[in-house]
Write a protein that holds these residues in place. Sequence first.
Motif, PDB file in Angstrom:
ATOM      1  N   GLY A  66       0.814  -1.217   0.000  1.00  0.00           N
ATOM      2  CA  GLY A  66       0.000   0.000   0.000  1.00  0.00           C
ATOM      3  C   GLY A  66       0.843   1.260   0.000  1.00  0.00           C
ATOM      4  N   GLU A  67       2.143   1.112   0.226  1.00  0.00           N
ATOM      5  CA  GLU A  67       3.040   2.260   0.245  1.00  0.00           C
ATOM      6  C   GLU A  67       3.795   2.440  -1.065  1.00  0.00           C
ATOM      7  OE1 GLU A  67       3.230   4.535   2.775  1.00  0.00           O
ATOM      8  OE2 GLU A  67       1.506   3.398   3.505  1.00  0.00           O
ATOM      9  N   GLU A  68       3.511   1.598  -2.045  1.00  0.00           N
ATOM     10  CA  GLU A  68       4.183   1.702  -3.334  1.00  0.00           C
ATOM     11  C   GLU A  68       3.863   3.055  -3.980  1.00  0.00           C
ATOM     12  OE1 GLU A  68       3.570  -2.528  -2.310  1.00  0.00           O
ATOM     13  OE2 GLU A  68       2.240  -0.793  -2.425  1.00  0.00           O
ATOM     14  N   PRO A  69       4.807   3.614  -4.760  1.00  0.00           N
ATOM     15  CA  PRO A  69       4.579   4.925  -5.391  1.00  0.00           C
ATOM     16  C   PRO A  69       3.315   4.990  -6.232  1.00  0.00           C
ATOM     17  CG  PRO A  69       6.884   4.290  -5.588  1.00  0.00           C
ATOM     18  CD  PRO A  69       6.172   3.106  -5.020  1.00  0.00           C
ATOM     19  N   PHE A  70       2.933   3.874  -6.861  1.00  0.00           N
ATOM     20  CA  PHE A  70       1.743   3.913  -7.720  1.00  0.00           C
ATOM     21  C   PHE A  70       0.449   4.008  -6.932  1.00  0.00           C
ATOM     22  CE2 PHE A  70       2.896  -0.691  -7.410  1.00  0.00           C
ATOM     23  CZ  PHE A  70       1.776  -1.162  -6.740  1.00  0.00           C
ATOM     24  N   ASN A  71       0.527   3.890  -5.614  1.00  0.00           N
ATOM     25  CA  ASN A  71      -0.665   4.032  -4.776  1.00  0.00           C
ATOM     26  C   ASN A  71      -0.900   5.480  -4.337  1.00  0.00           C
ATOM     27  OD1 ASN A  71      -1.767   1.343  -4.536  1.00  0.00           O
ATOM     28  ND2 ASN A  71       0.105   0.812  -3.433  1.00  0.00           N
ATOM     29  N   PHE A  72      -0.176   6.407  -4.962  1.00  0.00           N
ATOM     30  CA  PHE A  72      -0.314   7.827  -4.616  1.00  0.00           C
ATOM     31  C   PHE A  72      -0.404   8.663  -5.889  1.00  0.00           C
ATOM     32  CE2 PHE A  72       1.490   5.710  -1.045  1.00  0.00           C
ATOM     33  CZ  PHE A  72       0.880   6.310   0.057  1.00  0.00           C
ATOM     34  N   MET A  73      -1.018   9.830  -5.763  1.00  0.00           N
ATOM     35  CA  MET A  73      -1.226  10.710  -6.933  1.00  0.00           C
ATOM     36  C   MET A  73      -0.830  12.135  -6.580  1.00  0.00           C
ATOM     37  SD  MET A  73      -5.403  10.727  -6.817  1.00  0.00           S
ATOM     38  CE  MET A  73      -6.253  10.826  -5.227  1.00  0.00           C
ATOM     39  N   LEU A  74      -0.380  12.862  -7.595  1.00  0.00           N
ATOM     40  CA  LEU A  74       0.013  14.255  -7.417  1.00  0.00           C
ATOM     41  C   LEU A  74      -1.231  15.114  -7.200  1.00  0.00           C
ATOM     42  CD1 LEU A  74       2.374  16.301  -7.526  1.00  0.00           C
ATOM     43  CD2 LEU A  74       1.929  16.518  -9.981  1.00  0.00           C
ATOM     44  N   SER A  75      -1.209  15.922  -6.148  1.00  0.00           N
ATOM     45  CA  SER A  75      -2.390  16.715  -5.777  1.00  0.00           C
ATOM     46  C   SER A  75      -1.967  18.086  -5.292  1.00  0.00           C
ATOM     47  CB  SER A  75      -3.177  16.017  -4.653  1.00  0.00           C
ATOM     48  OG  SER A  75      -3.501  14.690  -4.995  1.00  0.00           O
ATOM     49  N   VAL A  76      -2.826  19.075  -5.513  1.00  0.00           N
ATOM     50  CA  VAL A  76      -2.680  20.364  -4.854  1.00  0.00           C
ATOM     51  C   VAL A  76      -3.907  20.532  -3.972  1.00  0.00           C
ATOM     52  CG1 VAL A  76      -3.642  21.589  -6.848  1.00  0.00           C
ATOM     53  CG2 VAL A  76      -2.393  22.855  -5.110  1.00  0.00           C
ATOM     54  N   VAL A  77      -3.673  20.810  -2.697  1.00  0.00           N
ATOM     55  CA  VAL A  77      -4.743  20.810  -1.692  1.00  0.00           C
ATOM     56  C   VAL A  77      -4.852  22.200  -1.064  1.00  0.00           C
ATOM     57  CG1 VAL A  77      -5.718  19.567   0.267  1.00  0.00           C
ATOM     58  CG2 VAL A  77      -4.037  18.427  -1.197  1.00  0.00           C
ATOM     59  N   PHE A  78      -6.014  22.815  -1.239  1.00  0.00           N
ATOM     60  CA  PHE A  78      -6.262  24.166  -0.732  1.00  0.00           C
ATOM     61  C   PHE A  78      -7.238  24.131   0.446  1.00  0.00           C
ATOM     62  CE2 PHE A  78      -5.319  24.933  -5.258  1.00  0.00           C
ATOM     63  CZ  PHE A  78      -4.401  25.968  -5.180  1.00  0.00           C
ATOM     64  N   PRO A  79      -7.075  25.023   1.427  1.00  0.00           N
ATOM     65  CA  PRO A  79      -8.132  25.214   2.428  1.00  0.00           C
ATOM     66  C   PRO A  79      -9.400  25.719   1.727  1.00  0.00           C
ATOM     67  CG  PRO A  79      -6.084  26.326   3.079  1.00  0.00           C
ATOM     68  CD  PRO A  79      -5.916  25.924   1.650  1.00  0.00           C
ATOM     69  N   GLU A  80     -10.558  25.204   2.147  1.00  0.00           N
ATOM     70  CA  GLU A  80     -11.795  25.541   1.435  1.00  0.00           C
ATOM     71  C   GLU A  80     -12.119  27.029   1.483  1.00  0.00           C
ATOM     72  OE1 GLU A  80     -14.695  26.480   3.176  1.00  0.00           O
ATOM     73  OE2 GLU A  80     -14.207  25.949   5.245  1.00  0.00           O
ATOM     74  N   ASN A  81     -11.686  27.713   2.533  1.00  0.00           N
ATOM     75  CA  ASN A  81     -12.005  29.138   2.643  1.00  0.00           C
ATOM     76  C   ASN A  81     -11.112  30.006   1.754  1.00  0.00           C
ATOM     77  OD1 ASN A  81     -10.123  28.129   4.684  1.00  0.00           O
ATOM     78  ND2 ASN A  81      -9.957  30.242   5.373  1.00  0.00           N
ATOM     79  N   HIS A  82     -10.127  29.410   1.069  1.00  0.00           N
ATOM     80  CA  HIS A  82      -9.296  30.158   0.133  1.00  0.00           C
ATOM     81  C   HIS A  82      -9.905  30.201  -1.268  1.00  0.00           C
ATOM     82  CE1 HIS A  82      -5.088  30.394   2.126  1.00  0.00           C
ATOM     83  NE2 HIS A  82      -6.010  30.311   3.056  1.00  0.00           N
ATOM     84  N   LEU A  83     -10.847  29.321  -1.537  1.00  0.00           N
ATOM     85  CA  LEU A  83     -11.269  29.079  -2.918  1.00  0.00           C
ATOM     86  C   LEU A  83     -12.423  29.973  -3.349  1.00  0.00           C
ATOM     87  CD1 LEU A  83     -11.042  25.180  -2.951  1.00  0.00           C
ATOM     88  CD2 LEU A  83      -9.344  26.849  -3.706  1.00  0.00           C
ATOM     89  N   ALA A  84     -12.449  30.241  -4.644  1.00  0.00           N
ATOM     90  CA  ALA A  84     -13.526  31.036  -5.237  1.00  0.00           C
ATOM     91  C   ALA A  84     -14.271  30.190  -6.260  1.00  0.00           C
ATOM     92  CB  ALA A  84     -12.949  32.276  -5.914  1.00  0.00           C
ATOM     93  N   ILE A  85     -15.581  30.029  -6.055  1.00  0.00           N
ATOM     94  CA  ILE A  85     -16.425  29.343  -7.032  1.00  0.00           C
ATOM     95  C   ILE A  85     -17.287  30.396  -7.713  1.00  0.00           C
ATOM     96  CG2 ILE A  85     -18.094  27.517  -7.464  1.00  0.00           C
ATOM     97  CD1 ILE A  85     -17.366  26.224  -4.867  1.00  0.00           C
ATOM     98  N   PHE A  86     -17.252  30.408  -9.032  1.00  0.00           N
ATOM     99  CA  PHE A  86     -18.040  31.361  -9.796  1.00  0.00           C
ATOM    100  C   PHE A  86     -19.315  30.694 -10.312  1.00  0.00           C
ATOM    101  CE2 PHE A  86     -13.928  33.228  -9.618  1.00  0.00           C
ATOM    102  CZ  PHE A  86     -14.109  34.598  -9.714  1.00  0.00           C
TER     103      PHE A  86
END
Length: 437
Positions: A237-257
Amino acid sequence: MKIKPFFGYTPKPESAKKVVSPPYDVLNRKEARKYASGNEMSFLHVNKAEIDLDDEISPYDDKVYTKAKENLDSFIEKKFLVKEEKKVFYIYAQIKGSHTQKGIICLTSTQEYDEGKIKRHEFTRKAKEADRTKIVDIQNANAGPVFLSFRKKESLEKLIKVCSSGEPHIDVFSEFSQDRHVLWKVDNDELIEKFVTEFNDVPALYICDGHHRVQSASNVSKLRREKILKEGGKVTGEEPFNFMLSVVFPENHLAIFDYNRVIKFQEGMNQKAVMDHLEKMFKVEEIPTNKEEVNDGLTPPHFAKSINKGVFSMYLMKKWYSLITNPEFIPKNDPVGSLDSAILTETVLTPLFGIKDIRTSKKLDFVGGTRGYKELEKLVNKQQGEKTNGISLAFGVCPVSMEELMEVADSGNVMPPKSTWFVPKLLSGLVLRLIED
């Protein structure tokens, strides 16, 4: 939630502007080829490799995936993308006008997605899912991060702020999207461990954009796990293929139009029939025009913009109207049915125009909120022209909130199609990760 640092690949600061590109899915083949013309460093050669092949070749032809892999290998060999000397996190800031959002670029777990801890709010389409799975597997890379969020946590926001207080690693302005993208490197072991510890207490992550990238990463994990097990090996479960590149923002930083709807010209439909139907479900009021600011005979759109839940704007026959929903038509204790996009479909689009599936209907156009209400007027007026045997009209929809998005995801449901419009968009080519490095 589990996060991990990784060996990132980024452009050299002095050439970042030549490397970074718009996301692969916001440009068609012709537009992408024009954008990358004369620039061998454009990341579009990696994430939209069909621009380097003849137009007769389908974007889903094996030759495209092979070319994408060749181009990625070439980018690394030519040092267009440079590998970090150690595993790192990045702090990523997007700045558009007065709005700034900062998050962390890291690896997240495909297993936690499979378990429902990384929560979705949209369905994926099989054809696009298969395409992204194939490109990830063949390139052996996450060429672009998944866009995730988490419920605000003050200690994590403070840590992000601390790690973005010095000189950035990369600071680039995108002419395409007219926004700044800034990257700070977090290579201090103590700070890396603090981030890991802080995320251990985060109960869930929410997909904002990139549902197909998440699902494709999960699919590749499954394919590689099955291959190992079939060959008699073990999976931890720790193999590199079990992970994905992500950018994670706090929800209060985001703008939804807002994500607005235009009904294409409907022959045989008239204004009276529309108004008679609407007045059964809404309080309908014409929005007064400020005569001093009228431009080209059109109502200034900012007077019409819908900013309250349950209140829609409508543009019809060169006039704007406010539609206030009768409370009895707003479902109670229903996180999906109570969304404005769902209410509009149930009360207007389906019964009045026969639109049952808004994803596939040819009667509809969708306009992202950053294009403004002027764009709605322009499209409707073009459809209407001087014709009197039918009508075209537009509906402005109040933006969805992050709280609504998270409530839908927590309930295990999905939002109606075309409900969210996140801006700024993630740039491609700013950070890349090889799966098996």
